[in-house]
Each structure stands twice: as C-alpha cells, then as structure tokens.
Design a protein around this motif. Structure first.
Motif, PDB file in Angstrom:
ATOM      1  N   THR A  41      -6.221  10.515  11.447  1.00  0.00           N
ATOM      2  CA  THR A  41      -5.125  10.284  10.522  1.00  0.00           C
ATOM      3  C   THR A  41      -5.550   9.211   9.535  1.00  0.00           C
ATOM      4  OG1 THR A  41      -3.561  10.761  12.285  1.00  0.00           O
ATOM      5  CG2 THR A  41      -2.698   9.682  10.336  1.00  0.00           C
ATOM      6  N   GLY A  42      -5.376   9.514   8.242  1.00  0.00           N
ATOM      7  CA  GLY A  42      -5.697   8.547   7.201  1.00  0.00           C
ATOM      8  C   GLY A  42      -4.434   8.131   6.471  1.00  0.00           C
ATOM      9  N   LYS A  43      -4.380   6.864   6.049  1.00  0.00           N
ATOM     10  CA  LYS A  43      -3.190   6.375   5.356  1.00  0.00           C
ATOM     11  C   LYS A  43      -3.584   5.568   4.135  1.00  0.00           C
ATOM     12  CE  LYS A  43      -0.350   6.168   9.491  1.00  0.00           C
ATOM     13  NZ  LYS A  43       0.500   5.347  10.340  1.00  0.00           N
ATOM     14  N   ARG A  44      -2.771   5.661   3.080  1.00  0.00           N
ATOM     15  CA  ARG A  44      -2.960   4.880   1.862  1.00  0.00           C
ATOM     16  C   ARG A  44      -1.634   4.864   1.115  1.00  0.00           C
ATOM     17  NH1 ARG A  44      -3.394   1.715  -1.705  1.00  0.00           N
ATOM     18  NH2 ARG A  44      -4.706   1.833  -3.534  1.00  0.00           N
ATOM     19  N   LYS A  45      -1.155   3.679   0.745  1.00  0.00           N
ATOM     20  CA  LYS A  45       0.152   3.521   0.106  1.00  0.00           C
ATOM     21  C   LYS A  45       1.204   4.182   0.988  1.00  0.00           C
ATOM     22  CE  LYS A  45      -1.266   2.906  -4.670  1.00  0.00           C
ATOM     23  NZ  LYS A  45      -1.118   3.357  -6.037  1.00  0.00           N
ATOM     24  N   ASP A  46       1.954   5.153   0.458  1.00  0.00           N
ATOM     25  CA  ASP A  46       2.961   5.839   1.275  1.00  0.00           C
ATOM     26  C   ASP A  46       2.472   7.198   1.765  1.00  0.00           C
ATOM     27  OD1 ASP A  46       4.882   3.929   1.384  1.00  0.00           O
ATOM     28  OD2 ASP A  46       6.006   4.642  -0.346  1.00  0.00           O
ATOM     29  N   ALA A  47       1.224   7.533   1.505  1.00  0.00           N
ATOM     30  CA  ALA A  47       0.682   8.842   1.862  1.00  0.00           C
ATOM     31  C   ALA A  47       0.067   8.806   3.253  1.00  0.00           C
ATOM     32  CB  ALA A  47      -0.361   9.280   0.849  1.00  0.00           C
ATOM     33  N   VAL A  48       0.270   9.891   3.996  1.00  0.00           N
ATOM     34  CA  VAL A  48      -0.315  10.052   5.332  1.00  0.00           C
ATOM     35  C   VAL A  48      -1.033  11.390   5.358  1.00  0.00           C
ATOM     36  CG1 VAL A  48       0.142  10.206   7.797  1.00  0.00           C
ATOM     37  CG2 VAL A  48       1.526   8.711   6.377  1.00  0.00           C
ATOM     38  N   ALA A  49      -2.311  11.382   5.743  1.00  0.00           N
ATOM     39  CA  ALA A  49      -3.107  12.599   5.785  1.00  0.00           C
ATOM     40  C   ALA A  49      -3.560  12.869   7.217  1.00  0.00           C
ATOM     41  CB  ALA A  49      -4.320  12.473   4.879  1.00  0.00           C
ATOM     42  N   ARG A  50      -3.373  14.098   7.646  1.00  0.00           N
ATOM     43  CA  ARG A  50      -3.920  14.549   8.928  1.00  0.00           C
ATOM     44  C   ARG A  50      -5.158  15.369   8.589  1.00  0.00           C
ATOM     45  NH1 ARG A  50       0.268  17.613  12.227  1.00  0.00           N
ATOM     46  NH2 ARG A  50       0.467  18.788  10.298  1.00  0.00           N
ATOM     47  N   VAL A  51      -6.310  14.979   9.136  1.00  0.00           N
ATOM     48  CA  VAL A  51      -7.585  15.565   8.724  1.00  0.00           C
ATOM     49  C   VAL A  51      -8.333  16.106   9.932  1.00  0.00           C
ATOM     50  CG1 VAL A  51      -9.801  15.094   7.612  1.00  0.00           C
ATOM     51  CG2 VAL A  51      -7.746  13.969   6.780  1.00  0.00           C
ATOM     52  N   TRP A  52      -8.828  17.340   9.803  1.00  0.00           N
ATOM     53  CA  TRP A  52      -9.690  17.954  10.801  1.00  0.00           C
ATOM     54  C   TRP A  52     -11.015  18.280  10.127  1.00  0.00           C
ATOM     55  CZ3 TRP A  52      -4.535  18.997  10.399  1.00  0.00           C
ATOM     56  CH2 TRP A  52      -3.748  18.833  11.544  1.00  0.00           C
ATOM     57  N   ILE A  53     -12.143  17.920  10.748  1.00  0.00           N
ATOM     58  CA  ILE A  53     -13.448  18.301  10.217  1.00  0.00           C
ATOM     59  C   ILE A  53     -14.213  19.063  11.289  1.00  0.00           C
ATOM     60  CG2 ILE A  53     -13.572  16.348   8.624  1.00  0.00           C
ATOM     61  CD1 ILE A  53     -15.720  15.166  10.501  1.00  0.00           C
ATOM     62  N   VAL A  75     -11.848  12.563 -10.557  1.00  0.00           N
ATOM     63  CA  VAL A  75     -11.956  11.269  -9.873  1.00  0.00           C
ATOM     64  C   VAL A  75     -11.419  11.368  -8.452  1.00  0.00           C
ATOM     65  CG1 VAL A  75     -11.148   8.887  -9.917  1.00  0.00           C
ATOM     66  CG2 VAL A  75     -11.803  10.001 -12.038  1.00  0.00           C
ATOM     67  N   LEU A  76     -10.342  12.113  -8.262  1.00  0.00           N
ATOM     68  CA  LEU A  76      -9.754  12.253  -6.931  1.00  0.00           C
ATOM     69  C   LEU A  76     -10.672  13.063  -6.019  1.00  0.00           C
ATOM     70  CD1 LEU A  76      -6.032  12.888  -7.929  1.00  0.00           C
ATOM     71  CD2 LEU A  76      -7.139  10.734  -7.341  1.00  0.00           C
ATOM     72  N   ARG A  77     -11.303  14.113  -6.584  1.00  0.00           N
ATOM     73  CA  ARG A  77     -12.242  14.899  -5.780  1.00  0.00           C
ATOM     74  C   ARG A  77     -13.471  14.062  -5.424  1.00  0.00           C
ATOM     75  NH1 ARG A  77     -10.833  18.899  -9.538  1.00  0.00           N
ATOM     76  NH2 ARG A  77     -12.847  18.778 -10.577  1.00  0.00           N
ATOM     77  N   GLY A 102       3.850   9.821  -0.980  1.00  0.00           N
ATOM     78  CA  GLY A 102       3.091   9.159  -2.027  1.00  0.00           C
ATOM     79  C   GLY A 102       2.754  10.069  -3.188  1.00  0.00           C
ATOM     80  N   GLY A 103       1.874   9.603  -4.058  1.00  0.00           N
ATOM     81  CA  GLY A 103       1.416  10.384  -5.200  1.00  0.00           C
ATOM     82  C   GLY A 103       0.020  10.904  -4.955  1.00  0.00           C
ATOM     83  N   ALA A 140      -3.958  -1.737   2.874  1.00  0.00           N
ATOM     84  CA  ALA A 140      -2.557  -2.001   3.231  1.00  0.00           C
ATOM     85  C   ALA A 140      -1.668  -2.266   2.024  1.00  0.00           C
ATOM     86  CB  ALA A 140      -2.484  -3.186   4.187  1.00  0.00           C
ATOM     87  N   ARG A 141      -2.233  -2.224   0.808  1.00  0.00           N
ATOM     88  CA  ARG A 141      -1.411  -2.522  -0.367  1.00  0.00           C
ATOM     89  C   ARG A 141      -0.407  -1.402  -0.602  1.00  0.00           C
ATOM     90  NH1 ARG A 141      -5.692  -3.124  -4.902  1.00  0.00           N
ATOM     91  NH2 ARG A 141      -6.535  -1.388  -3.719  1.00  0.00           N
ATOM     92  N   THR A 142       0.867  -1.758  -0.582  1.00  0.00           N
ATOM     93  CA  THR A 142       1.928  -0.789  -0.853  1.00  0.00           C
ATOM     94  C   THR A 142       2.853  -1.368  -1.914  1.00  0.00           C
ATOM     95  OG1 THR A 142       3.313  -1.693   0.898  1.00  0.00           O
ATOM     96  CG2 THR A 142       1.895   0.161   1.493  1.00  0.00           C
ATOM     97  N   VAL A 143       3.753  -0.547  -2.399  1.00  0.00           N
ATOM     98  CA  VAL A 143       4.694  -0.989  -3.418  1.00  0.00           C
ATOM     99  C   VAL A 143       5.681  -1.973  -2.790  1.00  0.00           C
ATOM    100  CG1 VAL A 143       6.476  -0.231  -5.040  1.00  0.00           C
ATOM    101  CG2 VAL A 143       4.466   1.183  -4.646  1.00  0.00           C
TER     102      VAL A 143
END
Length: 162
Positions: A41-53, A75-77, A102-103, A140-143
């Motif tokens: 699980t990855g987190k940034r701002k208010d976004a939460v990503a569940r990732v499988w590799i 840039v995002l890619r 999040g955005g 950990a920087r959030t709004v």
C-alpha cells in the motif's frame, strides 16, 4: 541457529571476541501471495494506492486502465517508473494498481510509494537503493485544515477600515 554465550572479563577480551564472531547476514524472505505477486500500500497526500507487482513485460494498469490513459502527463508516468529505474528493473514487472482519493499528482506519488514497497517485498535485496533514493519514505505533507475565523487555513478575511 545455535546461540553461543560467552562471558567477558574485561574490555580487552571484547576485541578478540568480535574478531572471532561470525556475522551471518540474512535477508528477509520475499512476501508473495498465492499467485506469485507482491502487494503493498502506497500513500501520498490524500491518495491511497493498492499495488500488486509480478514478473512480466512492464505493463502498468491503474484502476483498470493503461497508465498512459490514466496518467496523461508524462511527468506522472515518469514518477511511476522511477523505482524501476533506480533498481534497474525496467520492463521486468507488471503492475496492477487501484488508487482512490486525492488528485492525479498525489495518486502518482502513492503508486510510486506502493511500487517501491512491493519491490522490497518481492526482492528484499532492492531495499538499500530504494531507501537511498527516498522512495520508501511516506511523504507526510498533506493539506492543512481550514480554521474557523479564517478564509482558508491561514488566510484572514479581507480587512475593511470603514
């Protein structure tokens, strides 16, 4: 592993004991599920990503869509590909991610964080380069929340003298 306990009578004995001691470096075993995938699980701002590799051809799917469709900005890619570039594993893993909140910028950061953690679970030897690049640290920087008596978090209402 048998543990040997020795009692030292002085500090001079400590140097000799350290020289004779054998150091065994054990890396953690890979954490994989039944399908041979690593999950994180990855987190940034208010976004939460569940990732499988899993081992593959380098295909990245985010919320059921290809990464070039979901993250239209290059840039995002590029952010998502950074962990693979640092570990020299480009086009060796397929990524399936679901992101919420999040955005787009925060979501890309969350996917990068999740990919980095999943890589360390899949191949524990990759932890040092990812840690040195700063991809395993959760940003950990959030709004900041809005306060009462303020227009925004810190901005005051416009002052009127008359």
């Amino acid at each position: 592993m048998a543990q040997v306990t020795t009692t030292l009578s002085s500090l001079k004995d400590l140097t000799g004991a350290a020289a004779t001691a054998t150091v065994t470096e054990e890396l953690a075993a890979p954490k994989l599920d039944a399908q041979g995938r690593a999950y994180a699980t990855g987190k940034r701002k208010d976004a939460v990503a569940r990732v499988w590799i899993k081992p593959g051809t380098g295909k990245v799917t985010v919320n059921g869509r290809d990464q070039s469709v979901y993250f239209a900005r290059p840039v995002l890619r590029m952010m998502i590909a950074q962990p693979f570039g640092v570990t020299e594993r480009l086009d060796q893993f397929d990524v399936v991610a679901t992101v919420a909140g999040g955005g787009l910028s925060g979501q890309a950061g969350a996917v990068r964080h999740g990919i980095s953690k999943a890589l360390t679970y899949f191949e524990p030897a990759l932890r040092p380069p990812l840690k040195a690049a700063g991809f395993l640290t959760r940003d950990a920087r959030t709004v900041e929340r809005k306060k009462y008596g303020r227009a925004k978090a810190r901005r005051s209402f416009q002052f009127s003298k008359r």
